[in-house]
Design a protein around this motif. Sequence first.
Motif, PDB file in Angstrom:
ATOM      1  N   ARG A 184       5.681 -43.898 -34.812  1.00 30.58           N
ATOM      2  CA  ARG A 184       4.272 -45.056 -33.881  1.00 30.58           C
ATOM      3  C   ARG A 184       4.152 -45.600 -35.552  1.00 30.58           C
ATOM      4  O   ARG A 184       2.895 -46.695 -35.876  1.00 30.58           O
ATOM      5  CB  ARG A 184       3.335 -43.820 -33.745  1.00 30.58           C
ATOM      6  N   LYS A 185       3.857 -45.294 -36.642  1.00 30.17           N
ATOM      7  CA  LYS A 185       3.246 -45.895 -37.483  1.00 30.17           C
ATOM      8  C   LYS A 185       4.225 -46.899 -38.247  1.00 30.17           C
ATOM      9  O   LYS A 185       4.141 -47.953 -38.353  1.00 30.17           O
ATOM     10  CB  LYS A 185       2.911 -44.708 -38.770  1.00 30.17           C
ATOM     11  N   LEU A 186       5.238 -46.523 -38.381  1.00 25.61           N
ATOM     12  CA  LEU A 186       6.811 -47.799 -39.233  1.00 25.61           C
ATOM     13  C   LEU A 186       6.276 -48.806 -37.585  1.00 25.61           C
ATOM     14  O   LEU A 186       6.239 -49.739 -38.066  1.00 25.61           O
ATOM     15  CB  LEU A 186       7.685 -46.772 -38.841  1.00 25.61           C
ATOM     16  N   ARG A 187       5.809 -48.686 -36.203  1.00 23.59           N
ATOM     17  CA  ARG A 187       6.011 -49.626 -35.848  1.00 23.59           C
ATOM     18  C   ARG A 187       4.408 -50.210 -35.773  1.00 23.59           C
ATOM     19  O   ARG A 187       4.350 -51.836 -35.594  1.00 23.59           O
ATOM     20  CB  ARG A 187       5.549 -49.803 -34.161  1.00 23.59           C
ATOM     21  N   LEU A 188       3.072 -49.647 -36.021  1.00 22.97           N
ATOM     22  CA  LEU A 188       2.114 -50.570 -36.282  1.00 22.97           C
ATOM     23  C   LEU A 188       2.072 -51.173 -37.595  1.00 22.97           C
ATOM     24  O   LEU A 188       2.395 -52.513 -37.794  1.00 22.97           O
ATOM     25  CB  LEU A 188       1.404 -49.583 -36.425  1.00 22.97           C
ATOM     26  N   LEU A 189       3.569 -50.648 -38.779  1.00 23.00           N
ATOM     27  CA  LEU A 189       3.700 -51.621 -39.938  1.00 23.00           C
ATOM     28  C   LEU A 189       4.093 -52.469 -39.243  1.00 23.00           C
ATOM     29  O   LEU A 189       3.834 -53.761 -40.056  1.00 23.00           O
ATOM     30  CB  LEU A 189       3.994 -50.557 -40.737  1.00 23.00           C
ATOM     31  N   LEU A 190       5.214 -52.828 -38.381  1.00 23.61           N
ATOM     32  CA  LEU A 190       5.823 -53.865 -38.206  1.00 23.61           C
ATOM     33  C   LEU A 190       5.057 -55.189 -38.125  1.00 23.61           C
ATOM     34  O   LEU A 190       5.792 -56.135 -38.156  1.00 23.61           O
ATOM     35  CB  LEU A 190       7.322 -53.476 -37.236  1.00 23.61           C
ATOM     36  N   ALA A 191       4.752 -54.143 -36.806  1.00 20.14           N
ATOM     37  CA  ALA A 191       3.494 -55.465 -36.219  1.00 20.14           C
ATOM     38  C   ALA A 191       2.701 -56.532 -36.973  1.00 20.14           C
ATOM     39  O   ALA A 191       2.496 -56.894 -36.977  1.00 20.14           O
ATOM     40  CB  ALA A 191       3.311 -54.306 -35.090  1.00 20.14           C
ATOM     41  N   CYS A 192       2.057 -55.373 -38.045  1.00 24.23           N
ATOM     42  CA  CYS A 192       1.166 -55.967 -39.238  1.00 24.23           C
ATOM     43  C   CYS A 192       1.765 -57.573 -39.899  1.00 24.23           C
ATOM     44  O   CYS A 192       0.918 -58.220 -40.183  1.00 24.23           O
ATOM     45  CB  CYS A 192       0.614 -55.216 -40.021  1.00 24.23           C
ATOM     46  N   ASP A 193       3.340 -56.732 -40.111  1.00 22.55           N
ATOM     47  CA  ASP A 193       4.153 -57.494 -40.841  1.00 22.55           C
ATOM     48  C   ASP A 193       4.925 -58.592 -40.517  1.00 22.55           C
ATOM     49  O   ASP A 193       4.072 -59.985 -41.270  1.00 22.55           O
ATOM     50  CB  ASP A 193       5.008 -56.265 -41.214  1.00 22.55           C
ATOM     51  N   ILE A 194       4.372 -58.288 -39.060  1.00 20.01           N
ATOM     52  CA  ILE A 194       5.338 -60.211 -38.523  1.00 20.01           C
ATOM     53  C   ILE A 194       3.560 -61.021 -37.856  1.00 20.01           C
ATOM     54  O   ILE A 194       3.902 -61.941 -38.711  1.00 20.01           O
ATOM     55  CB  ILE A 194       4.988 -59.572 -37.001  1.00 20.01           C
ATOM     56  N   ASP A 195       2.227 -60.302 -37.996  1.00 15.94           N
ATOM     57  CA  ASP A 195       1.333 -61.010 -37.790  1.00 15.94           C
ATOM     58  C   ASP A 195       0.923 -61.523 -39.422  1.00 15.94           C
ATOM     59  O   ASP A 195       0.336 -62.761 -38.850  1.00 15.94           O
ATOM     60  CB  ASP A 195       0.097 -60.058 -37.604  1.00 15.94           C
ATOM     61  N   VAL A 196       1.186 -61.250 -40.207  1.00 18.59           N
ATOM     62  CA  VAL A 196       1.011 -61.694 -42.001  1.00 18.59           C
ATOM     63  C   VAL A 196       2.308 -63.085 -42.011  1.00 18.59           C
ATOM     64  O   VAL A 196       1.654 -63.968 -42.481  1.00 18.59           O
ATOM     65  CB  VAL A 196       0.890 -60.283 -42.763  1.00 18.59           C
ATOM     66  N   LYS A 197       3.408 -62.685 -41.788  1.00 16.63           N
ATOM     67  CA  LYS A 197       4.413 -63.866 -41.656  1.00 16.63           C
ATOM     68  C   LYS A 197       4.172 -64.861 -40.782  1.00 16.63           C
ATOM     69  O   LYS A 197       4.337 -65.914 -41.356  1.00 16.63           O
ATOM     70  CB  LYS A 197       5.927 -62.868 -42.050  1.00 16.63           C
ATOM     71  N   THR A 198       3.910 -64.541 -39.646  1.00 17.38           N
ATOM     72  CA  THR A 198       3.803 -65.405 -39.264  1.00 17.38           C
ATOM     73  C   THR A 198       2.491 -66.749 -38.849  1.00 17.38           C
ATOM     74  O   THR A 198       2.549 -67.692 -38.514  1.00 17.38           O
ATOM     75  CB  THR A 198       4.014 -65.311 -37.537  1.00 17.38           C
ATOM     76  N   GLY A 199       1.030 -65.983 -39.295  1.00 17.24           N
ATOM     77  CA  GLY A 199       0.572 -66.229 -40.173  1.00 17.24           C
ATOM     78  C   GLY A 199      -0.567 -66.257 -38.152  1.00 17.24           C
ATOM     79  O   GLY A 199      -1.658 -67.346 -38.173  1.00 17.24           O
ATOM     80  N   ARG A 200      -0.299 -65.720 -37.771  1.00 19.24           N
ATOM     81  CA  ARG A 200      -1.019 -65.352 -35.998  1.00 19.24           C
ATOM     82  C   ARG A 200      -2.029 -64.720 -36.793  1.00 19.24           C
ATOM     83  O   ARG A 200      -3.499 -64.744 -35.664  1.00 19.24           O
ATOM     84  CB  ARG A 200       0.016 -63.814 -35.631  1.00 19.24           C
ATOM     85  N   LEU A 201      -2.438 -63.784 -38.298  1.00 17.22           N
ATOM     86  CA  LEU A 201      -4.017 -63.517 -38.304  1.00 17.22           C
ATOM     87  C   LEU A 201      -4.077 -63.099 -40.033  1.00 17.22           C
ATOM     88  O   LEU A 201      -3.100 -63.428 -40.633  1.00 17.22           O
ATOM     89  CB  LEU A 201      -3.926 -61.996 -38.220  1.00 17.22           C
ATOM     90  N   ARG A 202      -4.794 -64.122 -40.469  1.00 14.17           N
ATOM     91  CA  ARG A 202      -5.058 -63.817 -41.540  1.00 14.17           C
ATOM     92  C   ARG A 202      -5.012 -62.435 -42.466  1.00 14.17           C
ATOM     93  O   ARG A 202      -5.072 -61.472 -42.021  1.00 14.17           O
ATOM     94  CB  ARG A 202      -6.545 -64.336 -42.837  1.00 14.17           C
ATOM     95  N   PRO A 203      -4.661 -62.291 -43.087  1.00 13.08           N
ATOM     96  CA  PRO A 203      -3.900 -61.364 -43.864  1.00 13.08           C
ATOM     97  C   PRO A 203      -4.306 -59.803 -44.219  1.00 13.08           C
ATOM     98  O   PRO A 203      -4.257 -58.843 -43.674  1.00 13.08           O
ATOM     99  CB  PRO A 203      -3.366 -61.283 -45.488  1.00 13.08           C
TER     100      PRO A 203
END
Length: 222
Positions: A184-203
């Motif tokens: 569950r933690k790793l899934r949240l880390l992956l989602a955050c990584d995608i948000d950062v790399k795609t620019g969906r959210l500010r880092p």
Amino acid sequence: MVGKEHPVYLFIGQDSASKDARLKKLEEEFLPPYTKLFNLDVLYGKELSLKGLQEKLLCLPLKSKKRIVVIKGSQNLKDDIKEFIVKYALKPRNQVVVVLDIDAYSLKDGFVKQVSRNAQVCRFKEEIRLDTFALSRAIDSRKSSYALGVLNQLLRNGEKPERILGGLRYSWENSAADISQLKRKLRLLLACDIDVKTGRLRPDFALEKLVVNLCCLSKPSG
């Protein structure tokens, strides 16, 4: 514990004023007045060589029963010097008082642990070391406000978002965590990584969202 006749002292912490005051007491205890110039050596860990240290330790006191050798920044000593000091502390020279001054150190560094077995340890005020391991511990304790404070300090210190994510991943993958909780933690880390790399959210927003979500994870059953 070493005896008073041939002590090795370990000063740990960042409170320079208190360290100086403690050192002054040692000087008053071991060095007769007006002999400080001849019997006190202040060395620096980064610059010190093994030969240079050995020479200082072999010097005889002048008009005094003792000499004092202080090594500032002992956490920066080279490995060969650390190995020498660990052995030296087992049987220090009777005429020399050695003061190892350490500002901060990693718990993974066995040098302090080994020396402290044969030294008088003096602890002074220490700063809390903020890193991704501190962040992961705060998250695991579900202290969301504190965890967000650690995160913001890491970002202010210039820590890169990808390094924070990598550090959290490393911390949890190398712990004895519950497998389902780890996933569950790793899934949240992956989602955050995608948000950062795609620019969906500010880092910083993405990381704050991650920390809150991680702190809200329910404790594993059992």
